[in-house]
Design an enzyme around this catalytic site. Structure first.
Site, short mmCIF file in Angstrom:
data_model
loop_
_atom_site.label_atom_id
_atom_site.label_comp_id
_atom_site.label_asym_id
_atom_site.label_seq_id
_atom_site.Cartn_x
_atom_site.Cartn_y
_atom_site.Cartn_z
N HIS A 260 2.21 -1.00 3.60
CA HIS A 260 1.08 -0.27 3.01
C HIS A 260 0.81 -0.80 1.60
O HIS A 260 1.70 -0.90 0.78
CB HIS A 260 1.41 1.22 2.96
CG HIS A 260 0.34 2.04 2.35
ND1 HIS A 260 0.62 3.11 1.53
CD2 HIS A 260 -1.00 1.96 2.40
CE1 HIS A 260 -0.52 3.65 1.13
NE2 HIS A 260 -1.52 2.95 1.64
N ASP B 260 -6.73 0.57 3.93
CA ASP B 260 -6.18 1.62 3.08
C ASP B 260 -7.26 2.62 2.66
O ASP B 260 -8.27 2.23 2.08
CB ASP B 260 -5.56 0.98 1.84
CG ASP B 260 -4.60 1.90 1.11
OD1 ASP B 260 -4.60 3.12 1.38
OD2 ASP B 260 -3.84 1.39 0.27
N MET C 273 -15.48 -11.82 -3.75
CA MET C 273 -15.68 -12.60 -4.96
C MET C 273 -17.13 -12.47 -5.40
O MET C 273 -18.04 -12.72 -4.61
CB MET C 273 -15.34 -14.07 -4.70
CG MET C 273 -15.43 -14.95 -5.94
SD MET C 273 -15.25 -16.72 -5.59
CE MET C 273 -13.58 -16.79 -4.96
N TYR D 186 -9.11 -15.13 -7.64
CA TYR D 186 -8.02 -16.11 -7.49
C TYR D 186 -6.67 -15.48 -7.85
O TYR D 186 -5.67 -15.70 -7.17
CB TYR D 186 -8.26 -17.32 -8.40
CG TYR D 186 -9.30 -18.31 -7.91
CD1 TYR D 186 -10.02 -18.11 -6.74
CD2 TYR D 186 -9.57 -19.45 -8.63
CE1 TYR D 186 -10.96 -19.02 -6.31
CE2 TYR D 186 -10.50 -20.38 -8.21
CZ TYR D 186 -11.20 -20.16 -7.05
OH TYR D 186 -12.12 -21.08 -6.63
#
Length: 143
Positions: free
Chosen positions: A22, A64, A74, A113
């Protein structure tokens, strides 16, 4: 070949998914992404689009719902509010898989990144559209 499993989910990817806990993140990154240099573990699915990979992953991976955004993309450099077509497709795949709207965020390239470096695994696919990158945060399977 196993009955009931999406055919894109091979043994390496299944092992990674089963090993995640999780809150761990899995990145699906495009063909231009520097996955080999950034990822702790990289699984390649050349020739497959990012939405197809996400669709396969979400047949097994719960997103989640304990966090504000379980899906991170991005942001477009120079146009952070722009939404590339591929990002809209990724959001639609998540919505269908979860049966609900999935909150998401776009973060600057360097922040993406940084998060990708911390991801449990990166799946580098053959997506050629720019900004076809997403981080998915694993949720829990309720009893």
């Amino acid at each position: 070949m196993l009955k009931g499993l999406h055919p894109l989910l091979g043994p390496d990817l299944l092992h990674a998914l089963a090993s995640m806990g999780h809150g761990d993140e899995i990145g699906v990154v495009d063909a231009n992404f520097p996955a080999a240099g950034l990822g702790r573990r990289v699984i390649r699915l050349d020739g497959v689009s990012a939405p197809a990979v996400v669709e396969a992953l979400l047949t097994l991976l719960p997103l989640d719902d304990f966090v504000e955004q379980a899906l991170t993309t991005m942001a477009v450099v120079g146009a952070p509010l722009a939404e590339p077509e591929v990002v809209a497709e990724l959001a639609a795949v998540a919505r269908r898989a979860e049966g609900r709207e999935v909150a998401r965020q776009a973060v600057p390239r360097e922040r993406f990144y940084e998060r990708a470096r911390q991801a449990f695994v990166l799946v580098q696919c053959g997506e050629r559209r720019l900004y076809g990158n997403v981080l998915l945060r694993k949720g829990v399977v309720a009893p």
